[in-house]
Enzyme design. Structure first.
Site, PDB file in Angstrom:
ATOM      1  N   ALA A  65      19.418  51.337  52.540  1.00  0.00           N
ATOM      2  CA  ALA A  65      19.008  52.458  51.697  1.00  0.00           C
ATOM      3  C   ALA A  65      19.646  53.714  52.277  1.00  0.00           C
ATOM      4  CB  ALA A  65      17.496  52.575  51.703  1.00  0.00           C
ATOM      5  N   GLY A 110      18.255  47.601  53.117  1.00  0.00           N
ATOM      6  CA  GLY A 110      18.236  47.422  51.665  1.00  0.00           C
ATOM      7  C   GLY A 110      19.393  46.568  51.165  1.00  0.00           C
ATOM      8  N   GLU A 113      18.289  43.101  51.599  1.00  0.00           N
ATOM      9  CA  GLU A 113      17.241  42.871  50.588  1.00  0.00           C
ATOM     10  C   GLU A 113      17.864  42.661  49.198  1.00  0.00           C
ATOM     11  OE1 GLU A 113      15.246  46.473  52.045  1.00  0.00           O
ATOM     12  OE2 GLU A 113      13.391  45.320  52.037  1.00  0.00           O
ATOM     13  N   GLU A 133      15.406  48.452  60.051  1.00  0.00           N
ATOM     14  CA  GLU A 133      14.455  49.526  59.752  1.00  0.00           C
ATOM     15  C   GLU A 133      13.650  49.971  60.973  1.00  0.00           C
ATOM     16  OE1 GLU A 133      15.038  46.941  57.827  1.00  0.00           O
ATOM     17  OE2 GLU A 133      15.286  47.620  55.766  1.00  0.00           O
TER      18      GLU A 133
END
Ligand code: DAK
Length: 257
Positions: A65, A110, A113, A133
């Site tokens: 992200a 992300g 993911e 993260e």
């Protein structure tokens, strides 16, 4: 929608979607999610498209992200940002057609993911994987804590989630996180050949395989088996895809789907 981050190329029943923001290692920002939602809708409406492939431009698949966009968010905004991404990735998982991730480089946070929301993952030998993260004082926000243990098992998932360490493609293969590892220059050909093979099969059968496996994994064995029987039966009958496939076999010809 006018696409500024995503590129789409359609060939032989395969939609190749490229994430094209290489200067930020294809980090996922709000615009990405808007474009991906629109792309899912566009591709789903293309009757001739049987398989979708997602890949990244440059040295990353997706490096996570967008940290620059996330840094100043409030808890409420963080939750909303997480929901936006979860919804997009759920939509990928729920597409009728199979989706293949061609992991060309970094698949972090992300990015991993996103890859895990796809149905099949093929990696370049140069790809690197991780859920970093915890290095940022965060946890995954796009269902990584849920999909990773389902794919790799609890122990390997927790090792990645708790350490934030990056692993290479060989280790990802061992964990079952990717299905195949190929040399970087072979990645596109390998994935396109796989996608075209799937695209040549009975289109309804392909969609139903995906549906039954996905829904079956979310329920108990008996309910999943019942779902299978129902979908199996739906492929029989006059003018059905199953009738054509079986007749073609008996008549020693190629089926016309
Ligand atoms: N976001 C924004 N920019 C990024 C980025 C990212 N995730 N990753 C890389 N970039 C940018 C770098 O800042 C740099 O920009 P400039 O300095 O050139 O302007 C450019 O991309 C090139 O990166 P590097 O210079 O760092 O390239 P290197 O080859 O040296 O290193 C690297 C590559 C992938 C090892 C390194 O860039 C790196 O460690 N990147 C961060 C990886 C990372 O931590 N990813 C996880 C992000 S966190 C949630 C919702 C979602 C999430 C969590 C919670 N809620 C709402 C609750 C998800 C979180 C994540 O994904």
């Amino acid at each position: 929608m006018e696409y500024t981050i995503l590129n789409l190329e359609v060939t032989d029943g395969v939609a190749l979607v490229k994430i094209n923001r290489p200067k930020a290692l294809n980090a996922l920002n709000t615009r990405f999610f808007q474009e991906m939602d629109a792309m899912i809708e566009d591709v789903s409406g293309m009757q001739d498209v049987k398989v979708m492939v997602i890949t990244g431009e440059g040295k990353a698949f997706v490096a996570g992200a967008d940290i620059a966009e996330m840094v100043n968010k409030s808890p409420e905004e963080g939750t909303a940002f997480s929901k936006v991404g979860q919804n997009t990735f759920n939509s990928i998982e729920k597409m009728d057609i199979p989706v293949i991730a061609a992991i060309n480089g970094f698949a972090l946070g992300g990015g991993l993911e996103l890859a895990m929301s796809c149905d099949i993952r093929i990696a370049s030998s140069k790809a690197r994987f991780g859920q970093p993260e915890v290095n940022l004082g965060l946890i995954p926000g796009y269902a990584g804590t849920q999909r990773l243990p389902r794919l790799a098992g609890k122990g390997d998932a927790l090792m990645l989630l708790l350490t934030g360490d990056m692993i290479g493609a060989g280790e990802a293969l061992r964990m079952g996180l990717v299905q195949k590892v190929v040399e970087p220059e072979q990645l596109t050909d390998e994935v396109m050949n796989l996608a075209k093979t799937i695209a040549s099969k009975g289109p309804q059968a392909v969609k139903k395989v995906k549906k039954v496996v996905r829904e079956g994994l979310q329920t108990d064995f008996e309910s999943g088996s019942n779902l299978e029987s129902k979908q199996f039966g739906s492929l029989f009958g006059k003018g059905s895809e199953g009738e054509e496939g079986m007749k073609a076999f008996l008549e020693k010809r190629k089926p016309e789907w």
